[in-house]
Design a protein around this motif. Structure first.
Motif, mmCIF file in Angstrom:
data_model
loop_
_atom_site.group_PDB
_atom_site.id
_atom_site.type_symbol
_atom_site.label_atom_id
_atom_site.label_comp_id
_atom_site.label_asym_id
_atom_site.label_seq_id
_atom_site.Cartn_x
_atom_site.Cartn_y
_atom_site.Cartn_z
ATOM 1 N N LEU A 161 0.822 -1.189 0.000
ATOM 2 C CA LEU A 161 0.000 0.000 0.000
ATOM 3 C C LEU A 161 0.867 1.253 0.000
ATOM 4 C CD1 LEU A 161 -2.574 -1.187 2.684
ATOM 5 C CD2 LEU A 161 -2.710 -1.455 0.202
ATOM 6 N N PHE A 162 0.228 2.394 -0.188
ATOM 7 C CA PHE A 162 0.964 3.662 -0.199
ATOM 8 C C PHE A 162 1.740 3.830 1.103
ATOM 9 C CE2 PHE A 162 1.457 8.266 0.252
ATOM 10 C CZ PHE A 162 1.890 8.616 -1.015
ATOM 11 N N ARG A 163 1.103 3.483 2.198
ATOM 12 C CA ARG A 163 1.773 3.491 3.495
ATOM 13 C C ARG A 163 1.540 2.142 4.154
ATOM 14 N NH1 ARG A 163 -0.455 8.815 3.592
ATOM 15 N NH2 ARG A 163 1.163 10.424 3.585
ATOM 16 N N GLY A 164 2.599 1.344 4.248
ATOM 17 C CA GLY A 164 2.498 0.065 4.938
ATOM 18 C C GLY A 164 2.071 -1.075 4.031
ATOM 19 N N GLU A 165 1.692 -2.182 4.657
ATOM 20 C CA GLU A 165 1.325 -3.398 3.952
ATOM 21 C C GLU A 165 0.092 -3.996 4.604
ATOM 22 O OE1 GLU A 165 4.816 -5.571 4.830
ATOM 23 O OE2 GLU A 165 5.997 -4.739 3.196
ATOM 24 N N PRO B 11 -2.037 2.766 -14.996
ATOM 25 C CA PRO B 11 -2.239 3.271 -13.626
ATOM 26 C C PRO B 11 -2.143 2.177 -12.584
ATOM 27 C CG PRO B 11 -4.321 3.228 -14.831
ATOM 28 C CD PRO B 11 -3.241 2.969 -15.824
ATOM 29 N N ASP B 12 -2.501 0.951 -12.963
ATOM 30 C CA ASP B 12 -2.381 -0.169 -12.037
ATOM 31 C C ASP B 12 -0.916 -0.414 -11.678
ATOM 32 O OD1 ASP B 12 -3.755 -2.040 -10.518
ATOM 33 O OD2 ASP B 12 -3.458 -3.633 -11.978
ATOM 34 N N GLY B 13 -0.043 -0.360 -12.696
ATOM 35 C CA GLY B 13 1.385 -0.536 -12.449
ATOM 36 C C GLY B 13 1.958 0.589 -11.612
ATOM 37 N N PHE B 14 1.471 1.806 -11.836
ATOM 38 C CA PHE B 14 1.905 2.944 -11.037
ATOM 39 C C PHE B 14 1.540 2.734 -9.576
ATOM 40 C CE2 PHE B 14 0.897 7.072 -9.111
ATOM 41 C CZ PHE B 14 2.102 7.737 -9.274
ATOM 42 N N ALA B 15 0.313 2.258 -9.341
ATOM 43 C CA ALA B 15 -0.138 2.029 -7.966
ATOM 44 C C ALA B 15 0.677 0.940 -7.277
ATOM 45 C CB ALA B 15 -1.620 1.645 -7.971
ATOM 46 N N MET B 16 1.197 -0.012 -8.040
ATOM 47 C CA MET B 16 2.037 -1.056 -7.468
ATOM 48 C C MET B 16 3.458 -0.555 -7.231
ATOM 49 S SD MET B 16 3.034 -4.775 -9.073
ATOM 50 C CE MET B 16 4.245 -5.822 -8.251
ATOM 51 N N ALA B 17 3.939 0.306 -8.132
ATOM 52 C CA ALA B 17 5.325 0.751 -8.060
ATOM 53 C C ALA B 17 5.565 1.735 -6.924
ATOM 54 C CB ALA B 17 5.733 1.379 -9.393
ATOM 55 N N VAL B 18 4.595 2.600 -6.645
ATOM 56 C CA VAL B 18 4.786 3.631 -5.625
ATOM 57 C C VAL B 18 5.146 3.044 -4.265
ATOM 58 C CG1 VAL B 18 3.637 5.446 -4.301
ATOM 59 C CG2 VAL B 18 3.410 5.384 -6.785
ATOM 60 N N PRO B 19 4.346 2.116 -3.710
ATOM 61 C CA PRO B 19 4.727 1.570 -2.400
ATOM 62 C C PRO B 19 6.019 0.763 -2.437
ATOM 63 C CG PRO B 19 2.845 0.393 -3.294
ATOM 64 C CD PRO B 19 3.045 1.580 -4.156
ATOM 65 N N ALA B 20 6.341 0.148 -3.591
ATOM 66 C CA ALA B 20 7.587 -0.606 -3.691
ATOM 67 C C ALA B 20 8.787 0.322 -3.543
ATOM 68 C CB ALA B 20 7.642 -1.354 -5.015
ATOM 69 N N VAL B 21 8.761 1.459 -4.243
ATOM 70 C CA VAL B 21 9.854 2.424 -4.150
ATOM 71 C C VAL B 21 9.927 3.016 -2.745
ATOM 72 C CG1 VAL B 21 10.654 4.673 -4.954
ATOM 73 C CG2 VAL B 21 9.892 2.963 -6.603
ATOM 74 N N ARG B 22 8.762 3.315 -2.174
ATOM 75 C CA ARG B 22 8.736 3.880 -0.824
ATOM 76 C C ARG B 22 9.275 2.894 0.205
ATOM 77 N NH1 ARG B 22 5.412 8.390 -0.029
ATOM 78 N NH2 ARG B 22 5.029 7.736 2.117
ATOM 79 N N SER C 262 14.836 -0.384 -5.397
ATOM 80 C CA SER C 262 15.408 0.551 -6.365
ATOM 81 C C SER C 262 14.452 0.735 -7.542
ATOM 82 C CB SER C 262 16.756 0.041 -6.877
ATOM 83 O OG SER C 262 16.593 -1.137 -7.648
ATOM 84 N N ALA C 263 14.530 1.897 -8.181
ATOM 85 C CA ALA C 263 13.645 2.203 -9.294
ATOM 86 C C ALA C 263 13.787 1.202 -10.455
ATOM 87 C CB ALA C 263 13.884 3.631 -9.782
ATOM 88 N N PRO C 264 15.022 0.829 -10.873
ATOM 89 C CA PRO C 264 15.134 -0.157 -11.954
ATOM 90 C C PRO C 264 14.503 -1.504 -11.601
ATOM 91 C CG PRO C 264 17.206 1.019 -11.669
ATOM 92 C CD PRO C 264 16.348 1.397 -10.510
ATOM 93 N N ARG C 265 14.708 -1.958 -10.364
ATOM 94 C CA ARG C 265 14.094 -3.229 -9.972
ATOM 95 C C ARG C 265 12.583 -3.112 -9.909
ATOM 96 N NH1 ARG C 265 17.359 -7.046 -5.776
ATOM 97 N NH2 ARG C 265 19.335 -7.137 -6.911
ATOM 98 N N THR C 266 12.099 -1.972 -9.442
ATOM 99 C CA THR C 266 10.663 -1.757 -9.411
ATOM 100 C C THR C 266 10.084 -1.821 -10.811
ATOM 101 O OG1 THR C 266 10.777 -0.391 -7.413
ATOM 102 C CG2 THR C 266 8.844 -0.115 -8.819
ATOM 103 N N LEU C 267 10.780 -1.228 -11.779
ATOM 104 C CA LEU C 267 10.342 -1.275 -13.175
ATOM 105 C C LEU C 267 10.272 -2.712 -13.669
ATOM 106 C CD1 LEU C 267 9.660 0.087 -15.873
ATOM 107 C CD2 LEU C 267 12.114 0.310 -16.290
ATOM 108 N N LEU C 268 11.299 -3.500 -13.347
ATOM 109 C CA LEU C 268 11.326 -4.902 -13.767
ATOM 110 C C LEU C 268 10.197 -5.696 -13.118
ATOM 111 C CD1 LEU C 268 12.654 -7.350 -15.129
ATOM 112 C CD2 LEU C 268 14.158 -7.543 -13.126
ATOM 113 N N TYR C 269 10.070 -5.578 -11.801
ATOM 114 C CA TYR C 269 9.050 -6.344 -11.082
ATOM 115 C C TYR C 269 7.643 -5.950 -11.526
ATOM 116 C CZ TYR C 269 12.920 -7.518 -7.938
ATOM 117 O OH TYR C 269 14.115 -7.959 -7.411
ATOM 118 N N THR C 270 7.434 -4.660 -11.744
ATOM 119 C CA THR C 270 6.113 -4.197 -12.160
ATOM 120 C C THR C 270 5.771 -4.721 -13.551
ATOM 121 O OG1 THR C 270 6.443 -2.171 -10.866
ATOM 122 C CG2 THR C 270 4.665 -2.159 -12.472
#
Length: 277
Positions: A92-96, A176-187, A191-199
């Motif tokens: 989630l945006f804050r927490g899990e 937008p679904d990928g964006f919603a998944m990537a935001v909490p991962a980066v937070r 790392s941004a490159p890994r987040t891109l790969l995982y997303t």
């Protein structure tokens, strides 16, 4: 009718568009909660529009209301049962948030510990990371499988325009679904490159597999499209109201999420009209 190989390729492309949603995170991690909630609302609106225009309505044209209704109820019920039984972790945006039941699950919402599992030796960081990855993967699978099924079922109907409409809708919704998944991962420190790969993989792996299953099933059993279309639509709508809508509300930006939901629904209406389904 399109071939299985073509359907898998199209579903893979649609699924991989989740990675596009992570691209802004390569530039900045300063994302507001308003933008996050708005992206969830947009994804929800597109998904509901896809379920209605590219699945339910064509299902009614090719079959009876009873068949489509039965599929809707079965798909929604299936999603809720899997969501309740399969242990999975929502970022989630804050927490899990951990959900599901079964072994190695703590209903309090904490990730299970080695001691609670009865292991003789404490688990190291690698084991904890692996378990967390498995739980996140469970959530991704629950979310993306209905979309892949929808693509495969649509192409199996023999209507290429219908298949392209649902694949396009899923591709647009995945951004937008990928964006919603990537935001909490980066937070959380990924790392941004890994987040891109995982997303990217989060949609690019489960969706073509589910599309192949849906396509093969409907292609083999004639007359199954209305029921199958209803099933996929029911599962997608259940995802929206079980996950996307609750996650986009309660933070003070409900109006933003509602507005983007309507926008997403309108986008799918235009996609449906342009492709003349």
């Amino acid at each position: 009718m399109s071939s299985l190989e073509e359907v898998v390729v199209i579903a893979t492309i649609a699924g991989c568009t989740t990675g596009l949603g992570a691209l802004p995170l390569l530039l900045t991690d300063r994302i507001s909660h308003r933008v996050y909630d708005g992206s969830l609302g947009l994804a929800a609106g597109i998904m509901v529009g896809a379920a209605v225009f590219a699945l339910v309505l064509p299902g009614l044209e090719m079959g009876s209301p009873l068949e489509v209704t039965a599929g809707l109820l079965a798909g929604g019920g299936f999603l809720l049962v899997v969501n309740a039984v399969l242990p999975h972790l929502h970022l989630l945006f804050r927490g899990e948030r951990v959900e599901g039941t079964g072994p190695k699950f703590d209903p309090a919402g904490e990730l299970p510990s080695a001691e609670a599992d009865g292991d003789l030796e404490p688990l190291g960081d690698d084991a904890d990371d692996l378990r967390r990855a498995a739980l996140v993967g469970g959530a991704v699978t629950i979310h993306n499988v209905p979309e892949g099924l929808a693509v495969g079922i649509a192409f199996a109907s023999g209507e290429t325009a219908l298949g392209l409409a649902i694949a396009t809708a899923i591709a647009v919704q995945n951004v937008p679904d990928g964006f919603a998944m990537a935001v909490p991962a980066v937070r959380a420190g990924v790392s941004a490159p890994r987040t891109l790969l995982y997303t990217t993989l989060s949609g690019g792996v489960p969706e073509p597999i589910a599309a192949a299953i849906g396509f093969s099933l409907v292609a083999v059993v004639s007359g199954l499209f209305p029921l199958s279309a209803g099933f996929a639509a029911g599962a997608m709508i259940a995802v929206v109201f079980r996950e996307l809508v609750p996650s986009s509300h309660g933070h003070g930006y409900a109006d933003t999420a509602t507005a983007t939901f309507v926008l997403g629904f309108a986008v799918m209406l235009l996609v449906d009209t342009v492709l003349a389904v």
